[in-house]
Motif scaffolding. Structure first.
Motif, short mmCIF file in Angstrom:
data_model
loop_
_atom_site.label_atom_id
_atom_site.label_comp_id
_atom_site.label_asym_id
_atom_site.label_seq_id
_atom_site.Cartn_x
_atom_site.Cartn_y
_atom_site.Cartn_z
N ARG A 1 0.82 -1.21 0.00
CA ARG A 1 0.00 0.00 0.00
C ARG A 1 0.85 1.26 0.00
NH1 ARG A 1 -3.99 -1.12 2.66
NH2 ARG A 1 -3.53 -3.22 3.22
N GLY A 2 0.21 2.36 -0.35
CA GLY A 2 0.84 3.67 -0.29
C GLY A 2 -0.20 4.70 0.13
N LEU A 3 0.28 5.77 0.72
CA LEU A 3 -0.60 6.84 1.17
C LEU A 3 0.16 8.15 1.11
CD1 LEU A 3 -2.91 7.07 4.20
CD2 LEU A 3 -1.03 8.68 4.03
N PHE A 4 -0.50 9.17 0.60
CA PHE A 4 0.04 10.51 0.81
C PHE A 4 -1.11 11.46 1.08
CE2 PHE A 4 -0.42 10.73 -3.80
CZ PHE A 4 -0.78 12.03 -4.05
N LYS A 5 -0.79 12.49 1.82
CA LYS A 5 -1.79 13.45 2.25
C LYS A 5 -1.30 14.84 1.85
CE LYS A 5 -3.08 13.03 6.53
NZ LYS A 5 -3.19 13.16 8.00
N VAL B 1 -8.09 18.81 3.41
CA VAL B 1 -7.11 17.74 3.61
C VAL B 1 -7.49 16.61 2.67
CG1 VAL B 1 -6.09 16.10 5.23
CG2 VAL B 1 -6.79 18.37 6.04
N HIS B 2 -6.59 16.27 1.76
CA HIS B 2 -6.85 15.24 0.75
C HIS B 2 -5.93 14.05 1.01
CE1 HIS B 2 -7.02 14.24 -3.85
NE2 HIS B 2 -7.45 13.24 -3.09
N VAL B 3 -6.55 12.91 1.32
CA VAL B 3 -5.81 11.68 1.58
C VAL B 3 -5.93 10.79 0.35
CG1 VAL B 3 -5.53 9.68 3.09
CG2 VAL B 3 -6.30 11.87 4.05
N HIS B 4 -4.79 10.42 -0.23
CA HIS B 4 -4.72 9.54 -1.39
C HIS B 4 -4.23 8.18 -0.89
CE1 HIS B 4 -4.28 13.25 -4.02
NE2 HIS B 4 -3.84 13.69 -2.85
N GLN B 5 -5.04 7.13 -1.07
CA GLN B 5 -4.64 5.80 -0.62
C GLN B 5 -4.62 4.84 -1.80
OE1 GLN B 5 -7.90 5.79 2.34
NE2 GLN B 5 -6.32 5.07 3.77
N PHE B 6 -3.61 3.98 -1.80
CA PHE B 6 -3.42 3.00 -2.86
C PHE B 6 -3.16 1.66 -2.21
CE2 PHE B 6 -1.75 7.15 -3.83
CZ PHE B 6 -2.34 7.47 -5.04
N SER B 7 -3.85 0.60 -2.65
CA SER B 7 -3.59 -0.72 -2.09
C SER B 7 -3.60 -1.76 -3.20
CB SER B 7 -4.60 -1.07 -1.01
OG SER B 7 -5.91 -1.03 -1.51
N ARG B 8 -2.69 -2.72 -3.05
CA ARG B 8 -2.59 -3.81 -4.02
C ARG B 8 -3.85 -4.67 -3.92
NH1 ARG B 8 1.91 -5.22 -6.33
NH2 ARG B 8 3.23 -4.37 -4.66
N GLU B 9 -4.45 -4.94 -5.05
CA GLU B 9 -5.63 -5.82 -5.13
C GLU B 9 -5.35 -6.80 -6.26
OE1 GLU B 9 -9.20 -5.42 -3.95
OE2 GLU B 9 -8.39 -4.24 -2.30
N GLY B 10 -4.83 -7.98 -5.95
CA GLY B 10 -4.46 -8.94 -6.99
C GLY B 10 -3.36 -8.34 -7.85
N GLU B 11 -3.59 -8.28 -9.16
CA GLU B 11 -2.63 -7.70 -10.10
C GLU B 11 -2.81 -6.19 -10.28
OE1 GLU B 11 -0.10 -9.52 -11.54
OE2 GLU B 11 -0.85 -11.06 -10.17
#
Length: 157
Positions: free
Chosen positions: A87-91, A103-113
């Protein structure tokens, strides 16, 4: 404080999605033309101009003038940035601009491929004098719908 959220799945590896969102070119590519984005300056955490990656402490000075309306200036500051294999996150937070708080939270998470992207914006509308700001009038849904659709288009190939 009010909250807006939007989530989407991108059929692209987390590493590619994270890298794309870590650069000023990603912000420019994902902002619809009708938002009238103009980047005035980008500074890294130590004040260096035009950093390759937007690390915590980086600042983006910009103007947004949706639909050809006069633009609002603001500075977006990256206040947090973390990542792992899954995962990754930046704010980013608005310092000076059309909202009382943003306040903008950007979240990224691996989901399979692929990668799940979640945008969460916590905001306070401005006082009544600034409530007519173009950004307050346009709303979030069209902009974030465009951002997520464009991310899929650019990264899914």
């Amino acid at each position: 404080m009010a909250t807006y959220e939007r989530e989407t799945y991108v059929d692209a590896p987390l590493e590619d999605v994270w890298e794309f969102h870590s650069r000023i070119a990603g912000l420019e590519a994902l902002t619809p033309r009708w938002m009238g984005l103009s980047i005035r300056a980008v500074r890294g955490p130590n004040g260096e101009p035009d950093p390759a990656v937007l690390e915590a402490g980086a600042e983006i000075d910009m103007t947004l003038g949706p639909l050809g309306l006069p633009g609002d200036s603001w500075t977006s500051v990256i206040t947090e940035r973390t990542s792992s294999d899954e995962r990754g996150l930046f704010k980013d937070e608005m310092h000076g601009g059309p909202f009382a708080r943003w306040v903008h939270v950007h979240q990224f998470s691996r989901e399979g491929e692929g990668t799940k992207i979640r945008d969460t914006v916590h905001y306070e509308l401005p006082d009544p004098v600034r409530a007519t700001s173009p950004l307050a009038v346009v709303g979030f849904e069209p902009m974030f719908r465009y951002r997520h659709r464009k991310t899929k288009e650019l990264l899914e190939g």
